[in-house]
Design an enzyme around this catalytic site. Structure first.
Site, PDB file in Angstrom:
ATOM      1  N   THR A 132     -18.988 -71.596  48.064  1.00  0.00           N
ATOM      2  CA  THR A 132     -19.944 -70.936  49.011  1.00  0.00           C
ATOM      3  C   THR A 132     -19.253 -70.657  50.341  1.00  0.00           C
ATOM      4  O   THR A 132     -18.009 -71.487  50.530  1.00  0.00           O
ATOM      5  CB  THR A 132     -21.082 -71.753  49.370  1.00  0.00           C
ATOM      6  OG1 THR A 132     -20.855 -72.834  50.070  1.00  0.00           O
ATOM      7  CG2 THR A 132     -21.592 -72.023  48.085  1.00  0.00           C
ATOM      8  N   ASP A 133     -19.705 -70.151  51.411  1.00  0.00           N
ATOM      9  CA  ASP A 133     -19.175 -70.061  52.686  1.00  0.00           C
ATOM     10  C   ASP A 133     -18.810 -71.448  53.488  1.00  0.00           C
ATOM     11  O   ASP A 133     -17.984 -71.424  54.058  1.00  0.00           O
ATOM     12  CB  ASP A 133     -19.850 -69.108  53.577  1.00  0.00           C
ATOM     13  CG  ASP A 133     -20.029 -67.641  53.306  1.00  0.00           C
ATOM     14  OD1 ASP A 133     -18.955 -67.416  52.422  1.00  0.00           O
ATOM     15  OD2 ASP A 133     -21.017 -66.978  53.722  1.00  0.00           O
ATOM     16  N   CYS A 134     -19.738 -72.169  53.025  1.00  0.00           N
ATOM     17  CA  CYS A 134     -19.539 -73.775  53.496  1.00  0.00           C
ATOM     18  C   CYS A 134     -18.809 -74.603  52.731  1.00  0.00           C
ATOM     19  O   CYS A 134     -18.076 -75.686  53.099  1.00  0.00           O
ATOM     20  CB  CYS A 134     -20.829 -74.317  54.120  1.00  0.00           C
ATOM     21  SG  CYS A 134     -22.259 -73.902  52.894  1.00  0.00           S
ATOM     22  N   TYR A 135     -18.785 -74.372  51.452  1.00  0.00           N
ATOM     23  CA  TYR A 135     -18.044 -75.090  50.518  1.00  0.00           C
ATOM     24  C   TYR A 135     -17.181 -73.938  49.630  1.00  0.00           C
ATOM     25  O   TYR A 135     -17.634 -73.573  48.486  1.00  0.00           O
ATOM     26  CB  TYR A 135     -19.124 -75.849  49.392  1.00  0.00           C
ATOM     27  CG  TYR A 135     -19.969 -76.874  50.115  1.00  0.00           C
ATOM     28  CD1 TYR A 135     -19.239 -77.947  50.417  1.00  0.00           C
ATOM     29  CD2 TYR A 135     -21.057 -76.711  50.413  1.00  0.00           C
ATOM     30  CE1 TYR A 135     -20.039 -78.991  50.982  1.00  0.00           C
ATOM     31  CE2 TYR A 135     -21.894 -77.698  51.053  1.00  0.00           C
ATOM     32  CZ  TYR A 135     -21.310 -78.937  51.205  1.00  0.00           C
ATOM     33  OH  TYR A 135     -21.987 -79.957  52.062  1.00  0.00           O
ATOM     34  N   THR A 136     -15.907 -73.818  50.268  1.00  0.00           N
ATOM     35  CA  THR A 136     -15.227 -72.664  49.944  1.00  0.00           C
ATOM     36  C   THR A 136     -14.708 -72.978  48.408  1.00  0.00           C
ATOM     37  O   THR A 136     -14.317 -72.220  47.519  1.00  0.00           O
ATOM     38  CB  THR A 136     -14.271 -72.163  50.687  1.00  0.00           C
ATOM     39  OG1 THR A 136     -13.603 -73.543  51.046  1.00  0.00           O
ATOM     40  CG2 THR A 136     -14.855 -71.361  51.792  1.00  0.00           C
TER      41      THR A 136
END
Ligand code: SF4
Ligand code: SF4
Lengths: 384, 135
Positions: A132-136
């Site tokens: 995700t954008d926060c957990y790439t």
């Protein structure tokens, strides 16, 4: 009996601090009661320690691995090839005792992962996530151990079953059950309870055990958090204790500080994996009633033998036996002599009770007053 | 008196020997054939012998002189470091080889009573029992 003797938690703890508390195991106290009577024993004894050690399938541990760089939100998690729950926050998980390895051959599961963690062993972690954008990051493969993790605590939704069924097999085939191997044609009976040493047999109505009670869990310190799943008060009582599965407890404790000796992965053939956990609950002798209930002996505790050959939720009852008979090695029922064996360990149950006794006697463990009592009533629903 | 288990290998020339009879009559040994596999080219057998040390030694020499290969067989093993003394193995053993000490509740195994049936192996939840008796 006129209830004269009274003792408070703080009086007991004060004696523990001065190392003057009289602490006996639930087995040792039987002789004292026989000798001096309930009144005499209650005056003398401050604390009775109980113990049990057996398969407790509803057990597991919450773990937090810490964040990698770049970080990952783990959705599929495996520890030594055993799936752990991926539905919590990014690097939190719960590993359950009965989750089995994905590898062919089996024989290893969540219970073993927990044993290995407690033993300080390194565990192979494989995880993947959506990215995700926060957990790439999308995947990771690394090694973790108890010392590399943030938190690691055991949380068991159902432990220390108050009594349990015994099993036999009417069919002409050997059955492999969670109560062990059942030979054909009623050849053996298996059971699983520490009987007279068992925590909830010594405090059958939960007079002293409640939410917040400090206990021995897996060789370390733990707490009672709640009533366990399938908590029931429906079973018929005899001699003041239920004759079938009844109350249960939910327990919590830090994996750090536990001892592998009391946290053991099990592979029950034909059933799956589980975890044997040592649990000991101290009982403060607050009055003669509490003392009397702690004096229970195996010949006064009964359970029913069920025919596990019948694959139904309501299996037929073959008979009723006492734990004294079960422990003797054979029981007679309906004209048949059946050999008996246990799936829980009485030897380790004794070790638990003795260890807890040692802690209390040496001021390493104080008793806690429960913050809330556990339910007085409960019943179990089936699933349609 | 002692109990020991052996693996015997026969060939065509000595296959006709009646080992059990000889052990009983000549060496005062109580033999027990645990496993056997015999075919046209020879055979193998796992045999336990109960007798004095001297008699067992003499019997082995005799068998070897008849060109039978004698090897000590791996006995059943119980790993007490793994064992949790639950007792699951106790009621399923056909020869009552496991015993529970009623004061310590320690479970022990009398390997001499074991007939290598294998029933206890899968009954043990901690993989504490091993039996490697391949013919
Ligand atoms: S292999 Fe068979 S005879 Fe030997 S100890 Fe196990 S159950 Fe008993
Ligand atoms: S079944 Fe296994 S763990 Fe249980 S007593 Fe026998 S050898 Fe020990």
């Amino acid at each position: 009996m006129v209830n004269t003797m009274k003792r408070t938690y703080s009086e007991i703890n004060e004696k523990i601090r001065k190392r003057k508390a009289v602490v006996l195991t639930a087995e040792e106290v039987i002789d004292v009661v026989n000798d001096k009577g309930i009144k005499g024993a209650a005056e003398e004894v401050d604390v009775v320690t109980t113990g049990t050690f057996g398969a407790m399938c509803s057990s597991g541990a919450f773990l937090n691995f810490g964040h990698s760089d770049p970080p990952i939100r783990m959705a599929n998690i495996s520890l030594n090839g055993v799936q752990a729950y991926g539905g919590l926050a990014a690097v939190d998980t719960y590993i359950g005792a009965t989750q089995m390895t994905d590898k062919k051959g089996g024989g290893y599961g969540g219970g073993h992962v927990i044993e290995d963690l407690v033993a300080g062993k390194k565990i192979h972690l494989v995880a993947s996530g959506p990215g995700t954008d926060c957990y790439t990051r999308k995947s990771i493969e690394t090694t973790v151990s108890l010392s590399t993790m943030n938190e690691a605590y055991m949380y068991n939704p159902r432990n220390v079953y108050q009594n349990y069924a015994a099993a036999t097999n009417s069919t002409d085939k050997t059955l492999h059950t969670y109560l062990g191997k059942l030979l054909p044609n009623f050849k053996n009976v298996t059971y699983s309870s520490a009987g007279q040493l068992s925590p909830l047999m010594n405090d059958p109505h939960l007079d002293t055990t409640g939410i917040g009670t400090r206990i021995f869990l897996g060789g370390g310190e733990g707490y009672v958090t709640w009533s366990g799943t399938q908590f029931s008060t429906a079973a018929e009582e005899q001699n003041g204790v239920p004759t079938g599965s009844s109350r249960t407890l939910a327990l919590i404790g830090n994996l750090r500080g536990m001892d592998r000796e009391f946290v053991r992965g099990l592979d029950i053939f034909g059933y799956g994996t589980s975890l044997a956990v040592g649990v000991g609950i101290p009982i403060p002798i607050l009055n003669e009633g509490v003392m009397e209930r702690c004096a229970i002996t195996d010949d006064k505790i009964f359970t029913h033998v069920f025919d596990y050959g019948i694959p139904s939720r309501t299996r037929p009852v073959i008979g009723k036996v006492s734990y004294a008979d079960l422990r003797s090695g054979k029981v007679e029922m309906g004209g048949r002599v059946m050999r008996t064996s246990s799936l829980s360990s009485y030897k380790y149950a004794k070790k638990v009770a003795e260890k807890l006794k040692g802690w209390i006697s040496n001021d390493k463990f104080q008793l806690t007053i429960p913050s809330l009592p556990l339910p007085k009533e409960g019943s179990v629903k089936g699933l349609r | 008196m002692m109990d020991k288990k052996f693996k015997l290998k026969f060939n065509n020339s000595n296959l006709h020997e009646s080992v059990s009879y000889i052990l009983v009559s000549k060496f005062d040994i109580k033999p027990n054939v645990l496993q056997a596999k015999i075919d046209g080219s020879g055979g193998r057998m796992i045999l336990s012998m109960r007798g004095s040390e001297k008699n067992i030694e003499n019997a082995i020499s005799y068998l070897e002189s008849a060109d039978i290969v004698v090897e000590e067989a791996d006995d059943i093993k119980m790993d007490k470091k793994r064992c949790i003394d639950c007792g699951s193995c106790v009621s399923i053993c056909p020869t009552f080889a496991f015993e529970i000490d009623k004061s310590t509740w320690d479970v022990s195994l009398d390997t001499g009573k074991c007939v290598a049936c294998g029933t206890c192996i899968s009954a043990c939840p901690t993989h504490a029992i091993s039996l490697k008796m391949n013919l």
